[in-house]
Design an enzyme around this catalytic site. Sequence first.
Site, PDB file in Angstrom:
ATOM      1  N   ARG A  90       0.841  -1.191   0.000  1.00 39.64           N
ATOM      2  CA  ARG A  90       0.000   0.000   0.000  1.00 39.64           C
ATOM      3  C   ARG A  90       0.874   1.237   0.000  1.00 39.64           C
ATOM      4  NH1 ARG A  90      -5.159   1.616   2.354  1.00 39.64           N
ATOM      5  NH2 ARG A  90      -5.315   3.832   1.941  1.00 39.64           N
ATOM      6  N   ARG A 100      -6.192   1.157  -4.815  1.00 32.25           N
ATOM      7  CA  ARG A 100      -5.275   0.686  -3.779  1.00 32.25           C
ATOM      8  C   ARG A 100      -5.151  -0.833  -3.786  1.00 32.25           C
ATOM      9  NH1 ARG A 100      -8.478   3.305   0.168  1.00 32.25           N
ATOM     10  NH2 ARG A 100      -8.100   5.119  -1.099  1.00 32.25           N
ATOM     11  N   ASP A 103      -6.964  -2.142   1.431  1.00 33.12           N
ATOM     12  CA  ASP A 103      -7.535  -1.198   2.381  1.00 33.12           C
ATOM     13  C   ASP A 103      -8.166  -2.017   3.500  1.00 33.12           C
ATOM     14  OD1 ASP A 103      -8.283   1.287   3.289  1.00 33.12           O
ATOM     15  OD2 ASP A 103      -9.993   1.489   1.943  1.00 33.12           O
ATOM     16  N   ASP A 105     -10.245  -1.489   7.035  1.00 33.45           N
ATOM     17  CA  ASP A 105     -10.934  -0.512   7.885  1.00 33.45           C
ATOM     18  C   ASP A 105     -11.537  -1.211   9.100  1.00 33.45           C
ATOM     19  OD1 ASP A 105     -10.561   1.714   6.183  1.00 33.45           O
ATOM     20  OD2 ASP A 105     -12.293   1.135   4.965  1.00 33.45           O
TER      21      ASP A 105
HETATM   22  N1  ROI Z   1     -15.075   1.513  -3.578  1.00 36.14           N
HETATM   23  C1  ROI Z   1     -15.383   0.210  -3.463  1.00 36.14           C
HETATM   24  N2  ROI Z   1     -16.290  -0.330  -4.300  1.00 36.14           N
HETATM   25  N3  ROI Z   1     -14.809  -0.592  -2.533  1.00 36.14           N
HETATM   26  C2  ROI Z   1     -13.884  -0.109  -1.659  1.00 36.14           C
HETATM   27  O1  ROI Z   1     -13.366  -0.866  -0.813  1.00 36.14           O
HETATM   28  C3  ROI Z   1     -13.538   1.250  -1.734  1.00 36.14           C
HETATM   29  N4  ROI Z   1     -12.649   1.803  -0.880  1.00 36.14           N
HETATM   30  C4  ROI Z   1     -12.360   3.083  -0.913  1.00 36.14           C
HETATM   31  C5  ROI Z   1     -12.970   4.026  -1.909  1.00 36.14           C
HETATM   32  C6  ROI Z   1     -11.867   4.679  -2.701  1.00 36.14           C
HETATM   33  C7  ROI Z   1     -13.773   5.058  -1.153  1.00 36.14           C
HETATM   34  N5  ROI Z   1     -13.858   3.353  -2.821  1.00 36.14           N
HETATM   35  C8  ROI Z   1     -14.163   2.043  -2.713  1.00 36.14           C
HETATM   36  O2  ROI Z   1     -11.521   3.564  -0.018  1.00 36.14           O
END
Ligand code: ROI
Length: 167
Positions: A90, A100, A103, A105
Amino acid sequence: MNNISCELITAYIGLGSNLENPIAQINSARLAITQIEGVKELAFSSLYQSLPMGPQDQPDYVNAVMAISTSLEPLVLLRSLQSVENAQGRVRIGERWGARTLDLDILLYGNVVLDLPDLKVPHVGLAERSFVLYPLQEIAPDLLIPSKANLAELVAQCPLDGLRRLN
Ligand code: ROI
């Protein structure tokens, strides 16, 4: 026994990737998360393909949600997840909401509500994101979201928006 504090919290992690073999990214992140000391996997959703939220000139995402049991404090868990993101290439530069490799969260941390500079739980985008709500519903259909609503209500108000289950 010198381990005094051992309260276990159930937390939910959102996983997303849209670069460099997203399915492999999600699978290896799952493995890496289970190897963090103080973290145990409780459940893992199906993988979902989703349209990008944010700039549209980027590949579709693969998303999933993982339930864990953890003895780690929220910010310690956050730093551990960031290490996994970094280990999987990343790079934190470039366009906001851009593509990315990985990610991770923290969506929920027990019933805790936190509003810290680095960490807000429940996750701020949770209620609007089909790629979070539907996988979450798959593994925790009766979940109550602190300071928001119950999950079933949020799902009922959130269109699929192109979300497709992959497995
Ligand atoms: N859009 C989708 N479909 N899935 C994600 O995990 C995701 N993550 C993000 C942003 C860029 C907002 N868009 C995303 O961080």
